[in-house]
Design a protein around this motif. Structure first.
Motif, PDB file in Angstrom:
ATOM      1  N   VAL A 114       0.892  -1.365  -0.070  1.00 55.85           N
ATOM      2  CA  VAL A 114      -0.084  -0.051   0.043  1.00 55.85           C
ATOM      3  C   VAL A 114       0.905   1.232  -0.100  1.00 55.85           C
ATOM      4  O   VAL A 114       2.009   1.063  -0.166  1.00 55.85           O
ATOM      5  CB  VAL A 114      -0.979   0.035   1.316  1.00 55.85           C
ATOM      6  N   SER A 115       0.333   2.389   0.299  1.00 54.26           N
ATOM      7  CA  SER A 115       1.298   3.638  -0.027  1.00 54.26           C
ATOM      8  C   SER A 115       1.551   4.278   1.602  1.00 54.26           C
ATOM      9  O   SER A 115       2.275   5.381   1.432  1.00 54.26           O
ATOM     10  CB  SER A 115       0.658   4.533  -0.861  1.00 54.26           C
ATOM     11  N   SER A 123      -5.708  -1.509   6.767  1.00 50.11           N
ATOM     12  CA  SER A 123      -6.306  -2.856   5.884  1.00 50.11           C
ATOM     13  C   SER A 123      -5.851  -4.063   6.835  1.00 50.11           C
ATOM     14  O   SER A 123      -6.690  -4.968   6.710  1.00 50.11           O
ATOM     15  CB  SER A 123      -5.058  -2.681   4.779  1.00 50.11           C
ATOM     16  N   ALA A 124      -4.805  -3.977   7.622  1.00 48.18           N
ATOM     17  CA  ALA A 124      -4.603  -5.158   8.604  1.00 48.18           C
ATOM     18  C   ALA A 124      -5.695  -5.413   9.506  1.00 48.18           C
ATOM     19  O   ALA A 124      -6.396  -6.580   9.735  1.00 48.18           O
ATOM     20  CB  ALA A 124      -3.153  -5.060   9.304  1.00 48.18           C
ATOM     21  N   ALA A 277       2.839  -1.952   3.920  1.00 45.87           N
ATOM     22  CA  ALA A 277       2.753  -3.270   3.431  1.00 45.87           C
ATOM     23  C   ALA A 277       2.027  -3.785   4.548  1.00 45.87           C
ATOM     24  O   ALA A 277       2.489  -3.433   5.791  1.00 45.87           O
ATOM     25  CB  ALA A 277       3.976  -3.985   3.081  1.00 45.87           C
ATOM     26  N   TYR A 278       1.368  -4.776   4.309  1.00 45.99           N
ATOM     27  CA  TYR A 278       0.790  -5.757   5.413  1.00 45.99           C
ATOM     28  C   TYR A 278       1.048  -7.172   4.658  1.00 45.99           C
ATOM     29  O   TYR A 278       0.772  -7.517   3.588  1.00 45.99           O
ATOM     30  CB  TYR A 278      -0.621  -5.358   5.902  1.00 45.99           C
ATOM     31  N   TYR A 295     -12.260  -6.270   1.076  1.00 44.64           N
ATOM     32  CA  TYR A 295     -11.603  -5.326   0.037  1.00 44.64           C
ATOM     33  C   TYR A 295     -10.649  -4.435   0.442  1.00 44.64           C
ATOM     34  O   TYR A 295     -10.420  -3.815   1.618  1.00 44.64           O
ATOM     35  CB  TYR A 295     -12.871  -4.560  -0.522  1.00 44.64           C
ATOM     36  N   GLN A 296      -9.649  -4.227  -0.410  1.00 44.62           N
ATOM     37  CA  GLN A 296      -8.464  -3.269  -0.320  1.00 44.62           C
ATOM     38  C   GLN A 296      -7.906  -2.897  -1.713  1.00 44.62           C
ATOM     39  O   GLN A 296      -7.523  -4.223  -2.389  1.00 44.62           O
ATOM     40  CB  GLN A 296      -7.650  -3.806   0.884  1.00 44.62           C
ATOM     41  N   ALA A 297      -7.539  -1.736  -2.026  1.00 45.82           N
ATOM     42  CA  ALA A 297      -6.974  -1.300  -3.123  1.00 45.82           C
ATOM     43  C   ALA A 297      -6.096  -0.070  -3.161  1.00 45.82           C
ATOM     44  O   ALA A 297      -6.291   0.534  -2.361  1.00 45.82           O
ATOM     45  CB  ALA A 297      -8.197  -1.334  -4.338  1.00 45.82           C
TER      46      ALA A 297
END
Ligand SMILES: *Cc1c(COP(=O)(O)O)cnc(C)c1O
Length: 441
Positions: A114-115, A123-124, A277-278, A295-297
C-alpha cells in the motif's frame, strides 16, 4: 543562527496549510519556535533554506536507515523513472521487493503493498475483522498506529477501557469498537479477554513501542499476548512500521521470536518513498480481494519508483554486519554523551537513555525503566524543549518533541557521532547550570 528564510516560508505556508504544515508535529508546537524548512540532505547531514547544517537524528522519522540522498537508492530510482512513473498494472519490481522480503523473513508468506503505514494498519484491521468475523480490537495506550478511525482512540480512566476518540470526527460508536489497555500489564489484558473473548478480532501492538517515547516491553508480556490471542481465536497484529527492518531485517518478530498473525510495515521498506505493506500467512492473506471477501485497493500501490527505492535500500540492509554496526554506533553515541558529562549532572538532571538497535530515546526521569505511557513525566518536557533549541542552534536536529525517538543511520560515521555527543553533553551541562541557578533564586 539565522533562520530568516525559514521564518518567511513559514509565514507563507500558514496561508496554505492548517498550522502551516502537512503533518502536525512538523509545526514545532510542542517545542515552540519556527519550523526549520529543509533545503537538502546528504548522508547524516541536513541543510536548511538559510544554509545552516544539522546532524540529523530524525531521519525523516525513521525511513532513512541509509541516511539522506543515498547514491545506491538514487541510482536505482533514476534508472526506473526513465520508463515512466506509474502504470496501475503489475510490474516486475513489485515481485522483486516482495521476494526480497518474503525470502528473508520467516514471519510473512504473502504481502500486499500500500502507500503508507496508516493504510497498512487500516487494512490489517479490516483483514483481522474479516477473517475472524468479530469486531472489537484491543490497542495499547502509548502505541501509535497511524490515523485511521479505529485507532485514533485513547484510553478512558482505568487500566482497560472502551476507547474514546482522540480526534474530532471519529464517531464514538467507532471508538467503542476499540478497547484500550495499558502496556506491560498482564492483569489488564487478561481481564479484557475474559470479559470480551467472543468479540475480540485482534490485538494490535507496536512490539517495540517507539512513537511515544521508547517503551520497551517485557518479552514475557509479548509472549502472553501471543498465547491469549491463540487461546481466544483473535489475531495478533504486530505493527512493525517503525521496528520492521530497523531492529534487524525481520524486525521485532525475530527479536522476540514471536509469530504474529499479521505484520504491518512502512517507513524503511520505501527507502524514503511512500510505501506500506501488510502480510501474514497464505491462509489469512487469502481473505484479501480479489482472492477473498476483504476489499482493499490502491491506485498507486506498488508503484515502480517506490518499489525500486525499497529494493535498493533493503539490499543494503541485508549485507552482513549491517545491523550490528548500527547498534554499535548507537551505543558509541550514548556512551560518549554520558562520558562527556559529570556524574553530578547526570544524577541531578535524572537523565536516562533508552535504546534498542538503532533507535534511541532520552528522558528526564527518576525511573530506571519506562514501559507504560503514563510513566512518562509530562513536566519533564519543559527540560526537553530547552534542550531542543540549544541543540538546534548548535547544529543537531531531532524530531521536535520529547516524545519522539531518535534514529541512527548507516550514514552516521563515528566521528560525527562523537561530535554530536559532545554537543549533546554541552547542551545538557548548560541546562544543568541554568536549573541550578533557577533553584537558587
Ligand atoms: C509511522 C507509523 C505509522 C503510520 O505510518 P504513516 O506512513 O505515517 O501513515 C503506523 N504505525 C507505526 C508503528 C508507525 O511508526
Amino acid at each position: 543562527m539565522n533562520i530568516a528564510t525559514s521564518e518567511k516560508l513559514y509565514q507563507k505556508s500558514l496561508h496554505c496549510f492548517p498550522g502551516g504544515v502537512n503533518s502536525p508535529v512538523r509545526a514545532f508546537r510542542s517545542v515552540g519556535g519556527t519550523p526549520i524548512f529543509i533545503e537538502k540532505g546528504d548522508g547524516c547531514t541536513l541543510w536548511d533554506v538559510d544554509g545552516n547544517a544539522y546532524i540529523d537524528f530524525c531521519c525523516s522519522w525513521g525511513p532513512l536507515i541509509l541516511g539522506h540522498n543515498n547514491s545506491v537508492i538514487r541510482d536505482s530510482i533514476t534508472k526506473t523513472i526513465q520508463n515512466g512513473l506509474s502504470f496501475g498494472a503489475p510490474t516486475q519490481l513489485e515481485n522483486e521487493l516482495a521476494e526480497l522480503i518474503i525470502s528473508n523473513n520467516r514471519f510473512v508468506e504473502k504481502i500486499r503493498f500500500v502507500s503508507s503505514g496508516t493504510e497498512a494498519v487500516m487494512s490489517a484491521i479490516r483483514l483481522a475483522r474479516g477473517f475472524t468475523q468479530k469486531n472489537k480490537i484491543i490497542k495499547f495506550d502509548g502505541c501509535y498506529h497511524g490515523h485511521s478511525d479505529s485507532l485514533l482512540v485513547k484510553a478512558g480512566s482505568g487500566l482497560a477501557t472502551f476507547g474514546t476518540s482522540s480526534s474530532a470526527g471519529v464517531p464514538e460508536t467507532f471508538a467503542n469498537e476499540t478497547i484500550v489497555v495499558s502496556l506491560n500489564h498482564r492483569e489488564a489484558i487478561e481481564h479484557v479477554f475474559k470479559h470480551h473473548h467472543h468479540e475480540i478480532a485482534a490485538v494490535i501492538i507496536e512490539p517495540i513501542p517507539a512513537n511515544n517515547g521508547l517503551l520497551l516491553q517485557d518479552e514475557s508480556y509479548l509472549t502472553l499476548l501471543r498465547e491469549l490471542c491463540t487461546d481466544y481465536n483473535a489475531l495478533l497484529i504486530f505493527d512493525e512500521v517503525i521496528s520492521g527492518f530497523r531492529i534487524g531485517f525481520e524486525g521485532a518478530s525475530a527479536y522476540y521470536n514471536i509469530q504474529p498473525d499479521i505484520v504491518t510495515y512502512g517507513k524503511i521498506i520505501g527507502g524514503g518513498m511512500p510505501v506500506g505493506a501488510y502480510g501474514g500467512s497464505r491462509e489469512i492473506m487469502s481473505f484479501i480481494s480479489p482472492d477473498g471477501p476483504v476489499y482493499q485497493a490502491g491506485t498507486l500501490s506498488g508503484n515502480p519508483v517506490s518499489m525500486s527505492a525499497g529494493i535498493a535500500q533493503l539490499k543494503e540492509c541485508l549485507k552482513p554486519g549491517f545491523y550490528t554496526d548500527l547498534e554499535r554506533k548507537t551505543n558509541l553515541f550514548i556512551t560518549a554523551i554520558k562520558d562527556n558529562l559529570q556524574n553530578v549532572e547526570l544524577e541531578t538532571l535524572n537523565l536516562k537513555f533508552f535504546s534498542i538497535g538503532s533507535i534511541f530515546w532520552f528522558a528526564f526521569t527518576e525511573l530506571n525503566s519506562i514501559k507504560r505511557a503514563d510513566e512518562i513525566d509530562a513536566n519533564s518536557m519543559k527540560i526537553f524543549n530547552k534542550m531542543y533549541h540549544k541543540l538546534l542552534k548548535r547544529g543537531v536536529y531531532l524530531g521536535p518533541s520529547g516524545y519522539e525517538v531518535g534514529f541512527i543511520s548507516a550514514a552516521h560515521d563515528d566521528a560525527t557521532l562523537l561530535k554530536a555527543a559532545s554537543i549533546f553533553a554541552n547542551c545538557l551541562s548548560e541546562v544543568f547550570t541554568e536549573s541550578k541557578m533557577e533553584k537558587a533564586l
